[in-house]
Design an enzyme around this catalytic site. Structure first.
Site, short mmCIF file in Angstrom:
data_model
loop_
_atom_site.label_atom_id
_atom_site.label_comp_id
_atom_site.label_asym_id
_atom_site.label_seq_id
_atom_site.Cartn_x
_atom_site.Cartn_y
_atom_site.Cartn_z
N ASN A 1 55.34 36.31 85.74
CA ASN A 1 54.62 36.21 87.01
C ASN A 1 54.17 37.61 87.42
O ASN A 1 54.58 38.60 86.81
CB ASN A 1 55.50 35.56 88.08
CG ASN A 1 56.79 36.32 88.31
OD1 ASN A 1 56.78 37.48 88.72
ND2 ASN A 1 57.93 35.67 88.02
N ASP B 1 61.56 30.45 86.40
CA ASP B 1 62.39 29.24 86.43
C ASP B 1 62.54 28.61 85.05
O ASP B 1 63.53 27.93 84.78
CB ASP B 1 61.77 28.21 87.38
CG ASP B 1 61.80 28.67 88.82
OD1 ASP B 1 62.76 29.39 89.20
OD2 ASP B 1 60.87 28.33 89.58
N PRO C 1 68.85 29.56 84.13
CA PRO C 1 69.91 29.42 85.13
C PRO C 1 69.40 29.86 86.50
O PRO C 1 68.61 30.80 86.62
CB PRO C 1 71.01 30.35 84.62
CG PRO C 1 70.34 31.30 83.69
CD PRO C 1 69.21 30.56 83.09
N LYS D 1 71.35 26.86 98.66
CA LYS D 1 71.84 27.95 97.82
C LYS D 1 72.96 28.75 98.48
O LYS D 1 73.41 29.77 97.95
CB LYS D 1 70.67 28.87 97.43
CG LYS D 1 69.57 28.06 96.71
CD LYS D 1 68.67 28.90 95.86
CE LYS D 1 67.64 28.03 95.14
NZ LYS D 1 66.85 28.75 94.14
#
Length: 407
Positions: free
Chosen positions: A215, A284, A315, A352
């Protein structure tokens, strides 16, 4: 100035430069320019020997005011030798010669700068520069120990080619280190005693020896967080993907390439830290390699062949840290979004198990990837929510650390 250094919180601050007789005196000009750009007020004193290399007029032309020189030269102030102690929050002697180090260590006050130094009650920084034989001599090292015992911040000289042609330890500290040391002396030290781990940058997920999935993250947001924490007194470690930033030597760096390497580094390190900032733009998914590690995909003779690339999930580092962190650790997460910042920030904060979630827009020219500014919303575990205006990433970093004192 490097983007992760542009902290604009010092416009009400003042410093005093002392310049002594060294060939490296000219390097102070660039540091002065950077400090003035941040709005810091600067006064300066040049010793008689310093004026053999640089001139008072040069500093005045840059915007330094006042510039002192001879002790008994009329300068409109009969107490100029006391002026810095009343106006400046930090004094830095750069470059500092062996002669001036000796005077400073033993309280000799025989010229304007040595009098100002003796009378200065605040933070002092010393950046020595000299031949390596002089620097390593017993008298100089004894004097350095005396100054360290008085909490003078000594910026150790670098090793390299010296002006005389010798190679060794004695070069003036890097200009970036001098600049940052001054900013640190002017910053609140509210993170002293804290250990901060910052993870940032992209990851590169290779599917042959020449190509990877990634990215556009530059890592700037995380780099700003690392510098901000260091300026405020924290012990800082960084784990970063493929990107490059200048950091002080006391910031410990772990460089990685892939998401799996980042996961391993963070899981290995996290237990030792009070604050964990997960600002990385982790891929991801990873492509499953379809070639041997030392080969690249080749198009066939038609030029139309296309690889059939399959992906596997990486992960979730932030989620894992959320399950592992203790009650005494603060976990700060980031999420890059294209819409509904508040909704996504609240959902990911809970899912999270973070103490603070920072959601920022991507796909905007003034926010996210490849931007020096950020458009963010923040929410903490107590439900406190704020939407900030578009701000420089340095200011976003500073505000995030402010928030950690209340989470």
């Amino acid at each position: 100035m490097q983007s992760h250094f542009e902290f604009n919180f010092f416009s009400d601050k003042a410093i005093h430069f002392g310049v002594t007789g060294s060939i490296s005196a000219f390097k102070i000009y660039s540091i002065v320019r950077l400090l003035l750009k941040l709005g810091i007020n600067i006064s300066c004193t040049l010793t008689k020997s310093a004026q053999q290399f640089v001139t008072p007029l040069s500093f005045q032309a840059l915007g330094v005011d006042p510039v002192y020189s001879d002790m008994f030269k009329p300068q409109g102030n009969h107490f100029s030798h006391l002026a810095p102690s009343r106006t400046a929050q930090c004094q830095i002697i750069a470059p500092a010669t062996a002669n001036f180090i000796a005077k400073m260590a033993h309280g000799i006050a025989d010229d304007m700068l040595s009098c100002q130094t003796l009378a200065f009650p605040h933070q002092q920084i010393l950046a020595p520069a000299m031949n390596s034989l002089m620097w390593l001599s017993i008298p100089v090292q004894n004097n350095i120990q005396i100054l360290k015992s008085r909490n003078v911040n000594i910026l150790t000289p670098r090793e390299g080619l010296l002006a005389c042609g010798d190679a060794g330890l004695g070069k003036l500290a890097d200009e970036n280190d001098i600049f940052l040391s001054i900013l640190k002396a002017l910053s609140p030290q509210d993170l002293t005693g804290k250990k901060v781990l910052v993870c940032f940058g992209p990851t590169h997920e290779y599917f042959d020896v020449a190509r990877y999935w990634s990215n556009p993250s530059t890592g700037l947001m995380g780099a700003c967080l690392a510098i901000a924490a260091w300026l405020r007194g924290a012990e800082v470690h960084v784990v970063h993907g493929p990107c490059s930033f200048y950091f002080p030597q006391s910031i410990i760096i772990t460089s990685i390439t892939s998401a799996k390497q980042m996961y391993e580094a963070m899981i290995t390190k996290y237990q030792a830290f009070d604050i964990i900032c997960m600002a990385a733009a982790v891929a991801d998914f990873s492509p499953i390699p379809f070639a041997l590690s030392d080969e690249k995909f080749k198009r066939d003779i038609t030029g139309l062949s296309v690889p059939n690339i399959e992906f596997t999930a990486n992960p979730d580092i932030l989620a894992k840290l959320g399950t592992l962190k203790t009650a005494n650790q603060k976990l700060i997460g980031f999420c890059a979004e294209t819409r509904d910042l508040e909704l996504h920030a609240k959902e990911k904060l809970v899912r999270k198990n973070c103490d603070l979630m920072v959601a920022n827009y991507i796909g905007h020219c003034d926010s996210g990837f490849n931007s020096s500014t950020n458009d963010v919303a923040v929410i903490d575990k107590y439900g406190r929510y704020e939407k900030w205006p578009v701000l420089p990433k340095t200011e976003v970093a500073w505000r995030i650390l402010d928030w950690t004192t209340h989470v």
